[in-house]
Design an enzyme around this catalytic site. Sequence first.
Site: not given
Length: 359
Positions: A23-24, A26, A58, A183, A231, A302, A325
């Site tokens: 996943s993107p 930051c 992003a 966003y 997304r 998760l 994560r």
Amino acid sequence: MTSPLFSLLQIKSIILKNRIVISPMCQYSAEDGFANDWHLVHLGSRAVGGAGLIIQEATAVSPEGRISPEDLGIWNDEQIEKYKQITAFILSQNAFPGIQLAHAGRKASTSSPWQGNRKLTIDEGGWRTVAPSAERYHEDEAQPPLELDKAGINKVIADFKAAARRAHEAGYKVLEIHAAHGYLIHQFLSPLCNKRSDDYGGSFENRIRLLLEVIDAVKTEWPADLPLFVRISGTDWAEGGWNEDDSVELAKILKTKGIDVIDCSSGGAVSYQQIPVAPNYQVPIAERVKREAHICTGAVGLITEAKQAEDIVNEGKADLVFFAREALREPYIGLTFAHNLHDGHTIWPKQYERAKLED
């Protein structure tokens, strides 16, 4: 034996070696939007680690579109050079490089998480944010965002278009438009953020207009044979907000616009959201969008175990599994999961072959 998680997936002209997507995420490590060796090593290590698709964080289409001053950007041609190095390395590892194009809207101009994740003033290097409406994200913010006028909306669309051209020149093979997590594009989608009364507010058709116009603009620069993802936040997790029914209807429209994958996340529009966080908590969104809109989806949130991810693909709940994560904790998640699932077809980097795990 090949695990479903490690089965091939063709999307337009590319064939992913497995269903594992990074996943993107930051990194808050750029200067003036420029990538550096941190980004090369961070993204490159996940490619070495066996994921089939690595999506860059992003990446802001304009300086004012950054979440923080340390975000990556793609608003000028000089930023392309380092990206070419990153994409070339990812491709050399039999993985595909993707990029997420983004504009933070009213959630821009904040400090990095380790600096308090707070709104920055102009004196601190921050800037005045923009949004569909002059509505604050947090009530205690000193200033509301500026409501975008038509000229401002046109600039946003033009910025996404120019960013798509640069992304292709830089060597990315998948482009994802960020329309989630509160966003800018999500702010237009959600009635909790969008209080406009013009062609970009009010009805569902009006609130999705900016996203559709961004897609049309991006497609003029992004090759038709390369995948285009969006997304979304499948639900705002707040009464009166964007919900799963909206997401299904949007996905049906996006399919007709040539979108290949809906990356199904959730939340982020309002500070008072109530998210029932638990393993697989967003998977039902991906499953419903896939089933009812007849489009490929990605599940995220998760998902931490190999068998858990395998079951999502095997049971047809999503076509791709995105790891955030967990991929920070385990850079070699593809190789580790291949071992855990006894997948005998995954090829380890030759430099690491002698350390390959054996049962």
